[in-house]
Design a protein around this motif. Sequence first.
Motif, PDB file in Angstrom:
ATOM      1  N   GLU A 436       0.843  -1.196   0.000  1.00  0.00           N
ATOM      2  CA  GLU A 436       0.000   0.000   0.000  1.00  0.00           C
ATOM      3  C   GLU A 436       0.883   1.252   0.000  1.00  0.00           C
ATOM      4  OE1 GLU A 436      -3.666   1.889  -0.015  1.00  0.00           O
ATOM      5  OE2 GLU A 436      -3.235  -0.251  -0.211  1.00  0.00           O
ATOM      6  N   HIS A 437       1.597   1.459   1.111  1.00  0.00           N
ATOM      7  CA  HIS A 437       2.452   2.650   1.234  1.00  0.00           C
ATOM      8  C   HIS A 437       3.925   2.318   1.096  1.00  0.00           C
ATOM      9  CE1 HIS A 437      -1.077   4.760   2.385  1.00  0.00           C
ATOM     10  NE2 HIS A 437      -1.293   3.912   3.368  1.00  0.00           N
ATOM     11  N   ARG A 438       4.264   1.044   1.117  1.00  0.00           N
ATOM     12  CA  ARG A 438       5.657   0.610   1.008  1.00  0.00           C
ATOM     13  C   ARG A 438       5.652  -0.801   0.449  1.00  0.00           C
ATOM     14  NH1 ARG A 438       6.916  -1.841   6.874  1.00  0.00           N
ATOM     15  NH2 ARG A 438       7.876  -3.376   5.523  1.00  0.00           N
ATOM     16  N   LEU A 439       6.805  -1.227  -0.016  1.00  0.00           N
ATOM     17  CA  LEU A 439       6.892  -2.575  -0.578  1.00  0.00           C
ATOM     18  C   LEU A 439       6.576  -3.606   0.510  1.00  0.00           C
ATOM     19  CD1 LEU A 439       7.730  -4.403  -2.965  1.00  0.00           C
ATOM     20  CD2 LEU A 439      10.034  -4.380  -2.028  1.00  0.00           C
ATOM     21  N   GLU A 440       5.647  -4.503   0.188  1.00  0.00           N
ATOM     22  CA  GLU A 440       5.311  -5.539   1.163  1.00  0.00           C
ATOM     23  C   GLU A 440       5.529  -6.948   0.626  1.00  0.00           C
ATOM     24  OE1 GLU A 440       1.385  -4.644   2.651  1.00  0.00           O
ATOM     25  OE2 GLU A 440       2.039  -2.625   3.155  1.00  0.00           O
ATOM     26  N   ALA A 441       5.422  -7.097  -0.697  1.00  0.00           N
ATOM     27  CA  ALA A 441       5.589  -8.451  -1.253  1.00  0.00           C
ATOM     28  C   ALA A 441       6.038  -8.389  -2.706  1.00  0.00           C
ATOM     29  CB  ALA A 441       4.273  -9.216  -1.160  1.00  0.00           C
ATOM     30  N   LEU A 442       6.728  -9.469  -3.118  1.00  0.00           N
ATOM     31  CA  LEU A 442       7.131  -9.617  -4.524  1.00  0.00           C
ATOM     32  C   LEU A 442       6.391 -10.806  -5.092  1.00  0.00           C
ATOM     33  CD1 LEU A 442      11.043  -9.491  -4.175  1.00  0.00           C
ATOM     34  CD2 LEU A 442       9.486  -7.566  -4.559  1.00  0.00           C
ATOM     35  N   LYS A 443       5.928 -10.651  -6.318  1.00  0.00           N
ATOM     36  CA  LYS A 443       5.357 -11.813  -7.001  1.00  0.00           C
ATOM     37  C   LYS A 443       6.455 -12.343  -7.904  1.00  0.00           C
ATOM     38  CE  LYS A 443       1.077 -13.066  -9.232  1.00  0.00           C
ATOM     39  NZ  LYS A 443      -0.077 -12.518  -9.908  1.00  0.00           N
ATOM     40  N   LEU A 444       6.898 -13.572  -7.631  1.00  0.00           N
ATOM     41  CA  LEU A 444       8.018 -14.140  -8.367  1.00  0.00           C
ATOM     42  C   LEU A 444       7.548 -15.264  -9.277  1.00  0.00           C
ATOM     43  CD1 LEU A 444      10.673 -14.429  -5.477  1.00  0.00           C
ATOM     44  CD2 LEU A 444      10.320 -12.546  -7.085  1.00  0.00           C
ATOM     45  N   SER A 445       8.167 -15.289 -10.450  1.00  0.00           N
ATOM     46  CA  SER A 445       7.859 -16.379 -11.364  1.00  0.00           C
ATOM     47  C   SER A 445       9.153 -17.152 -11.603  1.00  0.00           C
ATOM     48  CB  SER A 445       7.314 -15.794 -12.659  1.00  0.00           C
ATOM     49  OG  SER A 445       7.300 -16.772 -13.646  1.00  0.00           O
TER      50      SER A 445
END
Length: 550
Positions: A436-445
């Motif tokens: 939302e306001h900061r990076l919280e998760a990465l979607k990795l492939s």
Amino acid sequence: MARPILLAVDDDASVLEAVVQDLRREYGAAYRVLRAASGQAALDALAQLKTRQEPVALLLSDQRMPGMSGVDFLERSRDLYPEARRVLLTAYADTEAAIRAINAARIHYYLNKPWDPPEEKLYPVLSDLLEDWQAGYQPPFEGLRVIGHRWSPKDHKVRSFLSRNHVPYRWLDIAGTEDARKLLLDLQLDPDLLPVVLFSDGSSLVDPEPDALAARVGLSTQAAQEFYDMVVVGAGPAGLAAAVYGASEGLRTLVIEPEAPGGQAGSTSRIENYLGFPSGITGADLGRRAHIQAARFGAEFLTQRATGLRIDGQYRFVQLADGGEVASHVVLLAAGVHYSKLEIPGADRLTGRGIYYGAALVEAAACKDEEVYIVGGANSAGQAALHFAKFARKVTILVRGHGLSVTMSKYLIDEIERTSNIVLQPETQVVAVEGEHRLEALKLSGPQGTGCVPASSLFVFIGAAPGTGWLPPSILRDEKGFLLAGPDLRFEGKLPEGWREQREPFLLESSVPGVFVAGDVRHGSVKRVASAVGEGSIAVQFAHQYLAGF
Ligand SMILES: Cc1cc2nc3c(=O)[nH]c(=O)nc-3n(C[C@H](O)[C@H](O)[C@H](O)COP(=O)(O)OP(=O)(O)OC[C@H]3O[C@@H](n4cnc5c(N)ncnc54)[C@H](O)[C@@H]3O)c2cc1C
């Protein structure tokens, strides 16, 4: 370092004078003695001292004063200087009231008036209290303070600017310490308007533009002369080398650089393959040394961004972000490259809020004990991984390929393998970022499919694009924006149409005579510090030849 302060407060001018004289006689060498004629005046003085970060050791106040009693003043002073020793001066008749107030106001001591002889009735008590105060006193940090938010791009920019320019500062994260918010409120600054840069003289800049900050920390933003022999755009290795050779050979040289001297190398934790530094050198150190060296030969540095180039006959005008321009005969374009942006959902919004391009060394300490992700398989990514591994709990390198052997130098691969908290995740791409306001998760492939992992910091080292969009079309470039120079200007054997000279372009000369190109920004350049330094130095020789034709 300013001497700590003793503040005497009394509305009776003759008593105040007597206290001040006695304090000065005994403590004048080690402390500064100030006075105030009322409780309110004393509070105002304390607020100002606090703004300037001056230490206050002792408050000595009369009890009976119009407007605000001594007890009230001493109680309220605790908001500003909780550690200062608080002493009340009372007439004999007020003693009981003073004693009752001691607990409520946490006064350290009360003294009866008159205090003669001070050697018996004043100094022993005060010396004791001052000794106590000294024992717990930590001299304040006297440099700049930056109050901001870890996840704010503006805050990151200010901190990067200061650290890359070697300006010492202390960072206070508004979310991490109540002191920061309180300090802003004390200074009547809005804690919602960040970042704030506080200077040691008590002044401040709220959300400053780089040029305002540069001017305030003593960096030059205005050219000292109207005309130069050579203007260098960019103070990376190429521009710095040109500045050293140009200035040392008598060319009036101006270097324009919005960041700090050092260029990309400045964000490098350690360059290990640059000639003459067998145990490596940090990019910042190399940049600082070269800057000093060039300045010693008389090169002038301007903290500005070049935004345009105007050609008028034999004059070249480099236009600046503040609307000004500087004139010269020769311009050297040494503006390097910057990392390509991640073209995935969410990346733009979270840049500076957990996603950073390049090493962003200034963030390293903030990543302490966290997991850090790095995208990219080249040397720059490897160096960053090793650097972050000293702070972070775990560093994960994400690469598209099978491994690092094709893209990274062997000495870095070996070191990464020896570092237990670095993990390589091959054949993996970041396909989206969330938060939302900061990076919280990465979607990795990756080979195991697509899934999300929690993440707070992602450092991106992919591709490198030249920032040459500000140059006029007459400066020719390739399809990626890299500048063409020398033999590369010939297309199908022919020189560009606009080339009017009766000679071939010099080796590093662009499609406009007298405008030279060096370093990573040049089409076909080798992306190495030594190559950039070499090109910057050689360009100066061609500048001499060009100037000789005048
Ligand atoms: C993390 C990292 C690690 C690296 N490690 C190594 C290594 O170990 N060994 C090695 O040999 N090489 C290394 N490199 C590569 C090396 O740093 C570069 O090849 C070298 O810095 C190129 O120098 P340059 O002067 O051409 O450009 P840059 O270093 O990119 O400098 C260009 C400068 O121009 C400025 N600029 C840009 N636009 C403007 C404008 N409009 N107005 C004014 N100024 C402008 C920029 O702010 C920048 O400071 C590394 C690079 C990175 C990023």
